[in-house]
Design an enzyme around this catalytic site. Sequence first.
Site, PDB file in Angstrom:
ATOM      1  N   LEU A  69     -60.167 -18.340  38.628  1.00 32.10           N
ATOM      2  CA  LEU A  69     -60.205 -19.236  39.785  1.00 32.10           C
ATOM      3  C   LEU A  69     -58.844 -19.892  40.011  1.00 32.10           C
ATOM      4  O   LEU A  69     -58.031 -19.971  39.086  1.00 32.10           O
ATOM      5  CB  LEU A  69     -61.278 -20.301  39.547  1.00 32.10           C
ATOM      6  CG  LEU A  69     -62.697 -19.706  39.428  1.00 32.10           C
ATOM      7  CD1 LEU A  69     -63.647 -20.672  38.745  1.00 32.10           C
ATOM      8  CD2 LEU A  69     -63.215 -19.318  40.806  1.00 32.10           C
ATOM      9  N   PRO A  70     -58.595 -20.387  41.251  1.00 28.67           N
ATOM     10  CA  PRO A  70     -57.240 -20.863  41.573  1.00 28.67           C
ATOM     11  C   PRO A  70     -56.745 -22.023  40.713  1.00 28.67           C
ATOM     12  O   PRO A  70     -55.628 -21.967  40.211  1.00 28.67           O
ATOM     13  CB  PRO A  70     -57.362 -21.275  43.045  1.00 28.67           C
ATOM     14  CG  PRO A  70     -58.521 -20.506  43.585  1.00 28.67           C
ATOM     15  CD  PRO A  70     -59.475 -20.337  42.433  1.00 28.67           C
ATOM     16  N   THR A 100     -55.046 -19.753  35.366  1.00 24.55           N
ATOM     17  CA  THR A 100     -53.933 -20.568  34.871  1.00 24.55           C
ATOM     18  C   THR A 100     -54.363 -22.015  35.045  1.00 24.55           C
ATOM     19  O   THR A 100     -54.567 -22.473  36.169  1.00 24.55           O
ATOM     20  CB  THR A 100     -52.646 -20.293  35.683  1.00 24.55           C
ATOM     21  OG1 THR A 100     -52.354 -18.903  35.611  1.00 24.55           O
ATOM     22  CG2 THR A 100     -51.477 -21.091  35.118  1.00 24.55           C
ATOM     23  N   LYS A 175     -48.898 -19.814  28.781  1.00 18.31           N
ATOM     24  CA  LYS A 175     -48.756 -19.315  30.159  1.00 18.31           C
ATOM     25  C   LYS A 175     -47.948 -20.298  31.016  1.00 18.31           C
ATOM     26  O   LYS A 175     -47.035 -19.913  31.755  1.00 18.31           O
ATOM     27  CB  LYS A 175     -50.159 -19.098  30.751  1.00 18.31           C
ATOM     28  CG  LYS A 175     -50.194 -18.865  32.243  1.00 18.31           C
ATOM     29  CD  LYS A 175     -49.505 -17.587  32.659  1.00 18.31           C
ATOM     30  CE  LYS A 175     -49.483 -17.450  34.178  1.00 18.31           C
ATOM     31  NZ  LYS A 175     -48.580 -16.393  34.618  1.00 18.31           N
ATOM     32  N   LYS A 244     -48.619 -25.198  42.188  1.00 21.18           N
ATOM     33  CA  LYS A 244     -49.764 -25.608  41.359  1.00 21.18           C
ATOM     34  C   LYS A 244     -49.413 -25.481  39.876  1.00 21.18           C
ATOM     35  O   LYS A 244     -49.632 -26.381  39.074  1.00 21.18           O
ATOM     36  CB  LYS A 244     -50.967 -24.731  41.726  1.00 21.18           C
ATOM     37  CG  LYS A 244     -52.257 -25.018  41.006  1.00 21.18           C
ATOM     38  CD  LYS A 244     -52.582 -24.174  39.793  1.00 21.18           C
ATOM     39  CE  LYS A 244     -52.646 -22.695  39.952  1.00 21.18           C
ATOM     40  NZ  LYS A 244     -53.191 -21.960  38.829  1.00 21.18           N
TER      41      LYS A 244
HETATM   42  P1  NAD Z   1     -57.098 -16.089  44.649  1.00 24.25           P
HETATM   43  O1  NAD Z   1     -57.109 -17.346  45.431  1.00 24.25           O
HETATM   44  O2  NAD Z   1     -56.633 -14.822  45.270  1.00 24.25           O
HETATM   45  O3  NAD Z   1     -58.587 -15.805  44.084  1.00 24.25           O
HETATM   46  C1  NAD Z   1     -59.448 -16.816  43.625  1.00 24.25           C
HETATM   47  C2  NAD Z   1     -60.869 -16.433  43.972  1.00 24.25           C
HETATM   48  O4  NAD Z   1     -61.738 -17.492  43.530  1.00 24.25           O
HETATM   49  C3  NAD Z   1     -61.111 -16.276  45.493  1.00 24.25           C
HETATM   50  O5  NAD Z   1     -61.749 -15.039  45.744  1.00 24.25           O
HETATM   51  C4  NAD Z   1     -61.982 -17.466  45.847  1.00 24.25           C
HETATM   52  O6  NAD Z   1     -62.866 -17.201  46.911  1.00 24.25           O
HETATM   53  C5  NAD Z   1     -62.735 -17.693  44.546  1.00 24.25           C
HETATM   54  N1  NAD Z   1     -63.272 -19.038  44.397  1.00 24.25           N
HETATM   55  C6  NAD Z   1     -62.673 -20.228  44.671  1.00 24.25           C
HETATM   56  N2  NAD Z   1     -63.512 -21.248  44.389  1.00 24.25           N
HETATM   57  C7  NAD Z   1     -64.660 -20.698  43.946  1.00 24.25           C
HETATM   58  C8  NAD Z   1     -65.911 -21.239  43.507  1.00 24.25           C
HETATM   59  N3  NAD Z   1     -66.129 -22.571  43.471  1.00 24.25           N
HETATM   60  N4  NAD Z   1     -66.880 -20.376  43.118  1.00 24.25           N
HETATM   61  C9  NAD Z   1     -66.672 -19.036  43.152  1.00 24.25           C
HETATM   62  N5  NAD Z   1     -65.513 -18.469  43.565  1.00 24.25           N
HETATM   63  C10 NAD Z   1     -64.513 -19.298  43.941  1.00 24.25           C
HETATM   64  O7  NAD Z   1     -56.254 -16.427  43.336  1.00 24.25           O
HETATM   65  P2  NAD Z   1     -55.570 -15.361  42.349  1.00 24.25           P
HETATM   66  O8  NAD Z   1     -54.208 -15.041  42.850  1.00 24.25           O
HETATM   67  O9  NAD Z   1     -56.559 -14.281  42.049  1.00 24.25           O
HETATM   68  O10 NAD Z   1     -55.346 -16.292  41.073  1.00 24.25           O
HETATM   69  C11 NAD Z   1     -56.399 -16.641  40.199  1.00 24.25           C
HETATM   70  C12 NAD Z   1     -55.789 -17.349  38.994  1.00 24.25           C
HETATM   71  O11 NAD Z   1     -54.882 -16.461  38.330  1.00 24.25           O
HETATM   72  C13 NAD Z   1     -54.961 -18.595  39.367  1.00 24.25           C
HETATM   73  O12 NAD Z   1     -55.153 -19.582  38.388  1.00 24.25           O
HETATM   74  C14 NAD Z   1     -53.525 -18.075  39.359  1.00 24.25           C
HETATM   75  O13 NAD Z   1     -52.575 -19.097  39.095  1.00 24.25           O
HETATM   76  C15 NAD Z   1     -53.595 -17.055  38.241  1.00 24.25           C
HETATM   77  N6  NAD Z   1     -52.590 -15.979  38.319  1.00 24.25           N
HETATM   78  C16 NAD Z   1     -52.338 -15.367  39.508  1.00 24.25           C
HETATM   79  C17 NAD Z   1     -51.382 -14.344  39.551  1.00 24.25           C
HETATM   80  C18 NAD Z   1     -51.051 -13.641  40.861  1.00 24.25           C
HETATM   81  O14 NAD Z   1     -50.059 -12.898  40.907  1.00 24.25           O
HETATM   82  N7  NAD Z   1     -51.828 -13.814  41.918  1.00 24.25           N
HETATM   83  C19 NAD Z   1     -50.712 -13.942  38.375  1.00 24.25           C
HETATM   84  C20 NAD Z   1     -51.040 -14.559  37.172  1.00 24.25           C
HETATM   85  C21 NAD Z   1     -51.993 -15.585  37.145  1.00 24.25           C
END
Ligand code: NAD
Length: 309
Positions: A69-70, A100, A175, A244
């Site tokens: 999750l975000p 993260t 991380k 964030k």
């Molecule tokens: P994203 O926003 O693309 O995906 C998050 C998902 O969570 C979305 O599909 C959203 O609809 C869902 N969501 C939000 N609130 C919710 C809830 N209450 N119940 C159910 N689903 C819910 O984010 P992401 O890029 O996939 O990143 C996810 C995590 O991974 C973050 O913490 C980010 O910092 C970390 N991360 C991302 C990357 C990257 O390159 N995108 C790399 C490493 C780590």
Amino acid sequence: MTKRTLTVGFIGLGSMGSGMTRNLQASGFPLVVTDVRPEAAADAVSRGAVWVDTAAEVASRSDLVITMLPTPRHVDQVLRGPDGLLDALPQGGTWVDMSTSVPEVAERARADRPDLRVLDAPVSGMSVGAANGTLQIFIGGDADDVERLREVFEAMGEPERILHVGGHGAGYAVKLMINQLWFSHLIATAEVLSVGVKAGVDLEVLRRALVASPANSNFVEHDVLSILDHGDYDEGFALALACKDLGLSSDLARSVGMPYELSGLVDQQFRRAKAMYGERAGEMAPFRLYEDLLGEPLRRAQATAGVAR
Ligand code: NAD
């Protein structure tokens, strides 16, 4: 394909979760999934994942639950309330948070449910690593849980880059510190290159001198080239998420009573860039702050580009 016995619950099928669930399925794990955006899970469901409406249903139908999750706030939302994970996980159930995040949310959950097996397991490798199953995974928690779930992690990451880095919270800390240092390298490199160019030195001559010096870094040697050669500021990872992470990194420093002057400065520059270029600009967009001051983008001449790489 090996048929796996563990059913994996997965919550949050966004940029990262969509690739991770595809790889779990490719490795033979049955999945139960949910997301606030049902369309995010459509591909996983078309490949056989079971859709449910709430986190509580995910918990009651899975052997372990993964959240991706975000922010910590979103993780807390999914844990709490009548439809939340916390009350629905069975006695001795397993929750792995791959977001993260910072340790507080999971610490409170463990205080409320001491019977649970909890791991923090954030990742590096971007959405392309999630799609290719080549993530680096930093795991905090008990060693026996890490070993018990190793085949689950190996479905999503490279075996030699799945690291048990310490007790609860250590995965989040590792991380956040990696991101903090990389973002600091970005700002430092932008400043050094723009001052040097303004002083009349050729950009590529300066960069090569840095690479050959004790001041070399992975950023100046490799990562900056996506900007210098292609003007690519990496929109695959949004500036909003980078801000964030920097905020969480400062929170972590504050919570352990350490000064964070440099992190604070880098954080402010990233927030300035977000205000100027937008939340969806790439994570490397703060480099543009210096290019704007210089009055021109920093680009290598194509003739030298191939030679120096
Ligand atoms: P994203 O926003 O693309 O995906 C998050 C998902 O969570 C979305 O599909 C959203 O609809 C869902 N969501 C939000 N609130 C919710 C809830 N209450 N119940 C159910 N689903 C819910 O984010 P992401 O890029 O996939 O990143 C996810 C995590 O991974 C973050 O913490 C980010 O910092 C970390 N991360 C991302 C990357 C990257 O390159 N995108 C790399 C490493 C780590």
